[in-house]
Design an enzyme around this catalytic site. Sequence first.
Site, PDB file in Angstrom:
ATOM      1  N   PRO A  12      -8.938  43.976 -20.063  1.00 18.58           N
ATOM      2  CA  PRO A  12      -9.335  43.674 -21.436  1.00 18.58           C
ATOM      3  C   PRO A  12      -8.594  42.499 -22.064  1.00 18.58           C
ATOM      4  CG  PRO A  12      -9.027  46.035 -21.164  1.00 18.58           C
ATOM      5  CD  PRO A  12      -8.607  45.393 -19.868  1.00 18.58           C
ATOM      6  N   ASN A  13      -9.360  41.692 -22.746  1.00 18.79           N
ATOM      7  CA  ASN A  13      -8.886  40.555 -23.560  1.00 18.79           C
ATOM      8  C   ASN A  13      -8.418  39.349 -22.759  1.00 18.79           C
ATOM      9  OD1 ASN A  13      -9.272  41.911 -26.123  1.00 18.79           O
ATOM     10  ND2 ASN A  13      -7.563  43.214 -25.511  1.00 18.79           N
ATOM     11  N   ARG A  20      -5.445  33.069 -26.938  1.00 18.13           N
ATOM     12  CA  ARG A  20      -4.454  34.094 -27.300  1.00 18.13           C
ATOM     13  C   ARG A  20      -3.081  33.438 -27.490  1.00 18.13           C
ATOM     14  NH1 ARG A  20      -4.793  39.313 -23.544  1.00 18.13           N
ATOM     15  NH2 ARG A  20      -3.803  40.268 -25.356  1.00 18.13           N
ATOM     16  N   TYR A  25       1.311  34.038 -23.468  1.00 20.43           N
ATOM     17  CA  TYR A  25       0.347  33.988 -22.365  1.00 20.43           C
ATOM     18  C   TYR A  25       0.091  32.580 -21.807  1.00 20.43           C
ATOM     19  CZ  TYR A  25      -0.464  38.630 -24.310  1.00 20.43           C
ATOM     20  OH  TYR A  25      -0.287  39.917 -24.781  1.00 20.43           O
ATOM     21  N   ASN A  77      -4.336  42.092 -13.200  1.00 20.07           N
ATOM     22  CA  ASN A  77      -3.676  42.115 -14.498  1.00 20.07           C
ATOM     23  C   ASN A  77      -4.489  43.097 -15.340  1.00 20.07           C
ATOM     24  OD1 ASN A  77      -2.624  41.814 -17.020  1.00 20.07           O
ATOM     25  ND2 ASN A  77      -2.580  39.571 -16.981  1.00 20.07           N
ATOM     26  N   ALA A  80      -3.774  45.600 -21.476  1.00 17.33           N
ATOM     27  CA  ALA A  80      -3.146  46.761 -22.126  1.00 17.33           C
ATOM     28  C   ALA A  80      -3.409  48.071 -21.377  1.00 17.33           C
ATOM     29  CB  ALA A  80      -3.620  46.865 -23.575  1.00 17.33           C
ATOM     30  N   HIS A  83      -0.553  50.078 -19.863  1.00 18.47           N
ATOM     31  CA  HIS A  83       0.385  50.912 -20.618  1.00 18.47           C
ATOM     32  C   HIS A  83      -0.048  52.377 -20.742  1.00 18.47           C
ATOM     33  CE1 HIS A  83       2.123  47.070 -21.447  1.00 18.47           C
ATOM     34  NE2 HIS A  83       1.076  46.670 -22.153  1.00 18.47           N
ATOM     35  N   ASP A  90      -4.876  55.859 -10.854  1.00 20.65           N
ATOM     36  CA  ASP A  90      -5.399  56.649  -9.726  1.00 20.65           C
ATOM     37  C   ASP A  90      -6.358  55.827  -8.865  1.00 20.65           C
ATOM     38  OD1 ASP A  90      -3.963  58.947 -10.002  1.00 20.65           O
ATOM     39  OD2 ASP A  90      -5.550  60.091 -11.015  1.00 20.65           O
ATOM     40  N   GLU A 101       0.466  43.859  -8.990  1.00 18.12           N
ATOM     41  CA  GLU A 101       0.200  43.853 -10.436  1.00 18.12           C
ATOM     42  C   GLU A 101       0.825  42.605 -11.047  1.00 18.12           C
ATOM     43  OE1 GLU A 101       0.619  47.519 -12.561  1.00 18.12           O
ATOM     44  OE2 GLU A 101       1.341  46.509 -14.353  1.00 18.12           O
ATOM     45  N   HIS A 103       1.503  40.239 -14.738  1.00 15.09           N
ATOM     46  CA  HIS A 103       1.467  40.033 -16.189  1.00 15.09           C
ATOM     47  C   HIS A 103       1.944  38.623 -16.481  1.00 15.09           C
ATOM     48  CE1 HIS A 103       0.557  44.188 -16.953  1.00 15.09           C
ATOM     49  NE2 HIS A 103       1.457  44.497 -16.032  1.00 15.09           N
ATOM     50  N   LEU A 104       1.235  37.957 -17.389  1.00 18.12           N
ATOM     51  CA  LEU A 104       1.634  36.604 -17.785  1.00 18.12           C
ATOM     52  C   LEU A 104       2.960  36.633 -18.533  1.00 18.12           C
ATOM     53  CD1 LEU A 104      -1.912  36.215 -18.967  1.00 18.12           C
ATOM     54  CD2 LEU A 104      -0.983  34.350 -17.608  1.00 18.12           C
ATOM     55  N   SER A 105       3.100  37.611 -19.440  1.00 24.82           N
ATOM     56  CA  SER A 105       4.321  37.731 -20.247  1.00 24.82           C
ATOM     57  C   SER A 105       5.289  38.695 -19.566  1.00 24.82           C
ATOM     58  CB  SER A 105       3.957  38.244 -21.648  1.00 24.82           C
ATOM     59  OG  SER A 105       3.385  39.548 -21.562  1.00 24.82           O
ATOM     60  N   ARG A 110       9.227  42.805 -24.743  1.00 26.12           N
ATOM     61  CA  ARG A 110       8.381  42.721 -25.934  1.00 26.12           C
ATOM     62  C   ARG A 110       8.476  44.047 -26.707  1.00 26.12           C
ATOM     63  NH1 ARG A 110       2.664  40.417 -24.236  1.00 26.12           N
ATOM     64  NH2 ARG A 110       2.485  40.326 -26.515  1.00 26.12           N
ATOM     65  N   ARG A 114       5.081  48.367 -24.791  1.00 30.03           N
ATOM     66  CA  ARG A 114       4.621  47.579 -23.631  1.00 30.03           C
ATOM     67  C   ARG A 114       5.515  47.781 -22.405  1.00 30.03           C
ATOM     68  NH1 ARG A 114       0.612  43.726 -25.412  1.00 30.03           N
ATOM     69  NH2 ARG A 114       0.974  43.272 -27.595  1.00 30.03           N
TER      70      ARG A 114
HETATM   71  C1  DQA Z   1      -0.529  41.349 -20.415  1.00 28.36           C
HETATM   72  C2  DQA Z   1       0.488  42.163 -21.217  1.00 28.36           C
HETATM   73  C3  DQA Z   1      -0.183  43.323 -21.942  1.00 28.36           C
HETATM   74  O1  DQA Z   1       0.775  44.051 -22.695  1.00 28.36           O
HETATM   75  C4  DQA Z   1      -1.255  42.813 -22.876  1.00 28.36           C
HETATM   76  O2  DQA Z   1      -1.922  43.906 -23.479  1.00 28.36           O
HETATM   77  C5  DQA Z   1      -2.206  41.872 -22.239  1.00 28.36           C
HETATM   78  C6  DQA Z   1      -1.681  40.883 -21.288  1.00 28.36           C
HETATM   79  C7  DQA Z   1       0.129  40.102 -19.790  1.00 28.36           C
HETATM   80  O3  DQA Z   1      -0.500  39.506 -18.929  1.00 28.36           O
HETATM   81  O4  DQA Z   1       1.220  39.714 -20.183  1.00 28.36           O
HETATM   82  O5  DQA Z   1      -3.377  41.842 -22.553  1.00 28.36           O
HETATM   83  O6  DQA Z   1      -1.018  42.146 -19.354  1.00 28.36           O
END
Ligand code: DQA
Length: 150
Positions: A12-13, A20, A25, A77, A80, A83, A90, A101, A103-105, A110, A114
């Site tokens: 998502p997102n 963003r 990010y 990735n 959210a 979390h 699963d 896995e 994550h950009l951040s 944070r 998170r």
């Molecule tokens: C994220 C970190 C998540 O907490 C956040 O909800 C994202 C991006 C990251 O790539 O840093 O959408 O997965």
Amino acid sequence: MTTSTILVINGPNLNLLGARDPNQYGAKTLDEINQILQNEFNTLSPSGKIYFFQSNHEGAIIDFIQQERTASGLIINPGALTHYSYALADALRDFPGKKAEVHLSNILERETWRAVFVTRDACDQVFMGKREDSYREALAWILGQLKASI
Ligand code: DQA
């Protein structure tokens, strides 16, 4: 899909990357990141295949992972979903290939909510905090793992 296939899955997102928060990010769009990965993959694994998938929907991501379970590895990735989605965790556990896995951040530095990531234990390795380079490191790692296991 064949055994030389890698999946790159974004949750998502992440379709809004570029618009963003660039401090967390980076400035690249998802298409730009995917193009970087495609180019590196072509160089590192010219006979393989790489597929890109993004969805804002938990169930669609789970369906995709189940449907492509013969792929040799995946980079995800989860956004959210990382979390709180035990369902996604699963689905990842049930995927037999290598799993990274991403994550950009740096989600450990944070908000406290998170720092909880339920998908982490379902993956073999985590790369985070390096913007698009987190994906690049994950790709290099997964191809290294696959080479070592042949
Ligand atoms: C994220 C970190 C998540 O907490 C956040 O909800 C994202 C991006 C990251 O790539 O840093 O959408 O997965």
